[in-house]
Design a protein around this motif. Structure first.
Motif, PDB file in Angstrom:
ATOM      1  N   LYS A  55       0.837  -1.208   0.000  1.00  0.00           N
ATOM      2  CA  LYS A  55       0.000   0.000   0.000  1.00  0.00           C
ATOM      3  C   LYS A  55       0.869   1.255   0.000  1.00  0.00           C
ATOM      4  CE  LYS A  55      -4.339  -1.403   2.051  1.00  0.00           C
ATOM      5  NZ  LYS A  55      -5.297  -1.171   3.110  1.00  0.00           N
ATOM      6  N   LEU A  56       1.904   1.251   0.804  1.00  0.00           N
ATOM      7  CA  LEU A  56       2.818   2.389   0.847  1.00  0.00           C
ATOM      8  C   LEU A  56       3.467   2.609  -0.520  1.00  0.00           C
ATOM      9  CD1 LEU A  56       4.313   4.630   2.357  1.00  0.00           C
ATOM     10  CD2 LEU A  56       5.950   2.899   3.131  1.00  0.00           C
ATOM     11  N   GLN A  57       3.905   1.540  -1.131  1.00  0.00           N
ATOM     12  CA  GLN A  57       4.533   1.641  -2.450  1.00  0.00           C
ATOM     13  C   GLN A  57       3.550   2.143  -3.505  1.00  0.00           C
ATOM     14  OE1 GLN A  57       7.794   1.469  -2.750  1.00  0.00           O
ATOM     15  NE2 GLN A  57       7.772   1.051  -0.554  1.00  0.00           N
ATOM     16  N   ASN A  58       2.305   1.678  -3.441  1.00  0.00           N
ATOM     17  CA  ASN A  58       1.286   2.135  -4.397  1.00  0.00           C
ATOM     18  C   ASN A  58       1.007   3.626  -4.247  1.00  0.00           C
ATOM     19  OD1 ASN A  58       1.012  -0.428  -5.472  1.00  0.00           O
ATOM     20  ND2 ASN A  58      -0.782  -0.937  -4.242  1.00  0.00           N
ATOM     21  N   PHE A  59       0.846   4.084  -3.006  1.00  0.00           N
ATOM     22  CA  PHE A  59       0.608   5.507  -2.793  1.00  0.00           C
ATOM     23  C   PHE A  59       1.817   6.340  -3.210  1.00  0.00           C
ATOM     24  CE2 PHE A  59      -3.014   4.302  -0.098  1.00  0.00           C
ATOM     25  CZ  PHE A  59      -3.944   5.251  -0.511  1.00  0.00           C
ATOM     26  N   MET A  60       3.011   5.818  -2.955  1.00  0.00           N
ATOM     27  CA  MET A  60       4.230   6.524  -3.349  1.00  0.00           C
ATOM     28  C   MET A  60       4.279   6.674  -4.870  1.00  0.00           C
ATOM     29  SD  MET A  60       6.902   8.003  -2.022  1.00  0.00           S
ATOM     30  CE  MET A  60       7.097   7.320  -0.393  1.00  0.00           C
TER      31      MET A  60
END
Length: 155
Positions: free
Chosen positions: A53-58
């Motif tokens: 999720k963090l990578q997707n938002f980034m």
């Protein structure tokens, strides 16, 4: 008329059963807390992002998504990384995220230096520009503070 008097009598009965002398009485204050934490603070664990999720938002934020940038700012604020939180808030605000714009303007409104006050004023004005909404509290107070401390110094 009979209908109203039955409801009124019922309401009086309920209030009496609850120990309230009238409908306009103020309830008693709540009891003190049973557990007192020495250094209470709010922890915003719900805003943390992990792994994919963090990578997707980034990825979304880096590609220009203002909402993703603001979401990242909340993540970094939740984990205590103030620098990254501020960075992503500024990115989101610059891309037009209205909550980020208001947040930046509001957070800088308490400053005493003209440069920071000018920045706060600019963010609040940008926030207000989109649909004409003008915050009845912060905007006039900020404009008055800016005028008093900055415009008078320029004269």
């Amino acid at each position: 008329m009979e209908f109203k008097s039955k409801h009124a009598a019922y309401a009086v009965g309920v209030w009496t059963a609850l120990g309230v002398s009238s409908a306009w009485s103020v309830p008693p204050p709540p009891p003190p807390p049973s557990v007192i934490v020495p250094n209470p603070r709010s922890i915003d664990r719900g805003s943390e992002l992990e792994g994919e999720k963090l990578q997707n938002f980034m990825a979304l934020a880096r590609s220009g998504d203002a909402s993703a940038a603001f979401r990242l700012s909340r993540h970094y604020a939740a984990i205590g990384d103030v620098v990254e939180a501020r960075y992503w808030t500024v990115v989101a605000a610059a891309r037009g995220h209205r909550v980020a714009q208001y947040s930046l303007g509001f957070s800088k409104a308490e400053a005493d230096d003209c440069l920071t006050l000018a920045e706060a004023k600019a963010w609040i004005e940008e926030f207000s520009r989109v649909d004409g909404f003008r915050d009845p509290g912060i905007a006039p107070a900020l404009e008055a503070k800016y005028a008093k401390s900055c415009e008078e110094k320029g004269k």
